[in-house]
Each structure stands twice: as structure tokens, then as C-alpha cells.
Write a protein that holds these residues in place. Structure first.
Motif, PDB file in Angstrom:
ATOM      1  N   ARG A  94       4.833   4.903   3.451  1.00 15.83           N
ATOM      2  CA  ARG A  94       4.040   4.550   2.267  1.00 15.83           C
ATOM      3  C   ARG A  94       4.308   3.091   1.918  1.00 15.83           C
ATOM      4  O   ARG A  94       5.408   2.567   2.155  1.00 15.83           O
ATOM      5  CB  ARG A  94       4.424   5.407   1.056  1.00 15.83           C
ATOM      6  N   ALA A  95       3.325   2.445   1.338  1.00 14.50           N
ATOM      7  CA  ALA A  95       3.485   1.066   0.891  1.00 14.50           C
ATOM      8  C   ALA A  95       2.753   0.906  -0.426  1.00 14.50           C
ATOM      9  O   ALA A  95       1.611   1.350  -0.572  1.00 14.50           O
ATOM     10  CB  ALA A  95       2.946   0.079   1.925  1.00 14.50           C
ATOM     11  N   VAL A  96       3.410   0.258  -1.383  1.00 11.52           N
ATOM     12  CA  VAL A  96       2.853   0.108  -2.725  1.00 11.52           C
ATOM     13  C   VAL A  96       3.001  -1.348  -3.175  1.00 11.52           C
ATOM     14  O   VAL A  96       4.079  -1.947  -3.056  1.00 11.52           O
ATOM     15  CB  VAL A  96       3.565   1.022  -3.741  1.00 11.52           C
ATOM     16  N   MET A  97       1.927  -1.909  -3.689  1.00 11.75           N
ATOM     17  CA  MET A  97       1.959  -3.205  -4.357  1.00 11.75           C
ATOM     18  C   MET A  97       1.880  -2.939  -5.852  1.00 11.75           C
ATOM     19  O   MET A  97       0.903  -2.368  -6.345  1.00 11.75           O
ATOM     20  CB  MET A  97       0.791  -4.086  -3.914  1.00 11.75           C
ATOM     21  N   LEU A  98       2.917  -3.333  -6.577  1.00  7.77           N
ATOM     22  CA  LEU A  98       2.965  -3.092  -8.020  1.00  7.77           C
ATOM     23  C   LEU A  98       2.844  -4.418  -8.757  1.00  7.77           C
ATOM     24  O   LEU A  98       3.664  -5.316  -8.569  1.00  7.77           O
ATOM     25  CB  LEU A  98       4.271  -2.383  -8.402  1.00  7.77           C
ATOM     26  N   TYR A  99       1.808  -4.535  -9.574  1.00  8.43           N
ATOM     27  CA  TYR A  99       1.592  -5.727 -10.396  1.00  8.43           C
ATOM     28  C   TYR A  99       2.160  -5.461 -11.787  1.00  8.43           C
ATOM     29  O   TYR A  99       1.730  -4.523 -12.467  1.00  8.43           O
ATOM     30  CB  TYR A  99       0.101  -6.053 -10.467  1.00  8.43           C
ATOM     31  N   LEU A 100       3.115  -6.287 -12.193  1.00 10.34           N
ATOM     32  CA  LEU A 100       3.768  -6.106 -13.486  1.00 10.34           C
ATOM     33  C   LEU A 100       3.276  -7.171 -14.457  1.00 10.34           C
ATOM     34  O   LEU A 100       3.533  -8.367 -14.272  1.00 10.34           O
ATOM     35  CB  LEU A 100       5.285  -6.193 -13.340  1.00 10.34           C
TER      36      LEU A 100
END
Length: 249
Positions: A183-189
Motif C-alpha cells: 500500500r502507498a499513501v500520500m497524506l497532505y497535512l
């Protein structure tokens, strides 16, 4: 994390005592002249390599924190910009700490099933992923975190505020992890509270927007969360919707 474990959002504490002042100038990317409310003029370290559009104008109220290292040349860090709509966090060293606290406390539902979270793990050709989450019986999860502080339309947070070749490379490397079975996740904070949705600034960096579209098609997941900010703490707050590609590219 067990299902009956309370999900308490843990705040990231800012160094104290914070001092309020007025931004005189931001220059050489990492320097900011600030006139404190006390009248003292200081040079603060600005931990933000981006353009800081709308957040670097002379005269804006700002908050600085003392350095934890008394031997450092610059004794202050630029932390927050004060806008009429609220505080904005510009220190790009903080998002990973904020997310680490949130992951540890189970405050991000999409990631809560994982038991282990390791920072700065080598992956891809020449990168380190911000976090590698693992749990027996689940695919490894590669998590990248991007700081978001840019907004030019009321209620809309955007990324990036300047071209980022490194950011596009991260998206390609996350895609490779998905192709390898992970799995790969890009999280924008979003380090501000005045936005209710998120989109990409494709006009400022069309290559990044294109890389994002390719990554999404490859199976990379995208998340966006905003923060509650004060002059003492920054805490992950709530998920924000990500606009469909046609609305921002």
C-alpha cells in the motif's frame, strides 16, 4: 490498535515561550527578519523551502519559537503566520511529528490497523519514505507526508505553492511500491483551519499534478487532514475532501 482503544488525538507541543512580532522580510529562503512586539529585531530561521505565497508579505503578524539549541547561530524559529482567518503553520519540520502522534494514537482511521510505524526508511532509487507502517497479515504501507499552507481561494487549500521535482519523484516511487504489492499513501497535512477542501495547484506545477494523476491511477491513495493550531500546540483535526482531478488540473 484494538477496536476498543480510545482514539485520542495527541497534540504536538511547540517550543515555549513563543513570541509575537511583525514580519519585516523573508529572504534567502530560510531567513526571516522579525520585529518582536517588545521592539527587539531578530533574524529567525524559516524552515520552509517553498514560495510561501500570501504568507511572506512584510507587515504580517507572526509567531516565533526559541531554538532548543542555545549554541545555534539563529536563536529563533519562524512558526506561525497570523491571518484574519486564523493561524497558519509554516514550519515544514512539524508535519511528520504531527502525523506520527496521530498514527500512534489511532487518530487516522485509514491507518489505524497498523501496529508498527518506522520513520525515514530507505526505499525507491534514492529516497527515504516518511513512514513505513507494518502489521502481520497486512501489506506494508508506505506513507509520505506533505505540508500544506497555501490558499488563494477562500476555503480551498492547495499544494504545491511552487514547482517540486522531489514531490513528483515521491509520487512515482509510491506507485512502484503499489506495483510491488504494497500500500502507498500520500497524506497532505493542512496547517491551517480556514479551509474545507483540498486541491492541487496544477497551474503552478503541472508536472506535479500530472504525476499525482498517474499515481492515483496506479493505486496510490491520497488523504488530506487539517490541523487545530494555537501558539502552544498543533493537533491533527479532521479529514478534508480532495477535489476531483478535473476541478484543479
Amino acid at each position: 490498535m484494538p477496536a476498543d482503544t480510545p482514539k485520542v488525538k495527541q497534540p504536538m507541543r511547540l517550543p515555549q515561550p513563543m513570541q509575537r512580532g511583525t514580519l519585516v522580510a523573508r529572504y534567502k529562503r530560510f531567513l526571516a527578519d522579525v520585529r518582536l512586539d517588545s521592539g527587539e529585531e531578530i533574524v529567525a530561521h524559516c524552515a520552509n523551502p517553498g514560495a510561501m505565497l500570501g504568507l511572506k508579505d512584510p507587515g504580517l503578524p507572526v509567531w516565533v519559537s526559541p531554538s532548543a539549541n542555545p549554541a545555534r547561530k539563529l536563536a529563533w524559529n519562524l512558526e506561525l503566520v497570523e491571518l484574519p482567518t486564523g493561524l497558519v503553520g509554516i514550519n515544514t519540520a512539524h508535519p511528520n511529528r504531527i502525523v506520527a502522534e496521530a498514527v500512534a494514537s489511532g487518530a487516522i482511521p485509514e491507518l489505524a490497523a497498523y501496529e508498527s510505524c518506522r520513520p525515514e526508511v530507505k526505499y525507491g532509487e534514492r529516497s527515504r519514505v516518511d513512514f513505513l507502517l507494518t502489521c502481520e497479515g497486512l501489506p506494508d504501507l508506505y506513507l509520505e507526508v506533505k505540508n500544506v499552507h497555501f490558499s488563494r481561494e477562500p476555503g480551498l487549500a492547495e499544494f504545491p505553492d511552487s514547482p517540486t521535482e522531489r514531490g513528483a519523484r515521491h509520487l512515482a516511487e509510491l506507485s512502484a511500491m503499489v506495483a510491488a504489492g504494497h500500500r502507498a499513501v500520500m497524506l497532505y497535512l493542512v496547517q491551517r483551519t480556514d479551509c474545507s477542501r483540498f486541491g492541487l495547484a496544477g497551474d503552478l506545477d503541472p508536472r506535479y499534478a500530472a504525476a499525482f494523476a498517474l499515481a492515483k491511477a496506479a493505486g496510490v491513495e491520497a488523504l488530506c487532514y487539517d490541523c487545530a493550531l494555537s501558539t502552544e500546540t498543533i493537533t491533527l483535526r479532521q479529514a478534508l475532501p480532495i477535489l476531483p482531478a478535473g476541478d484543479y488540473i
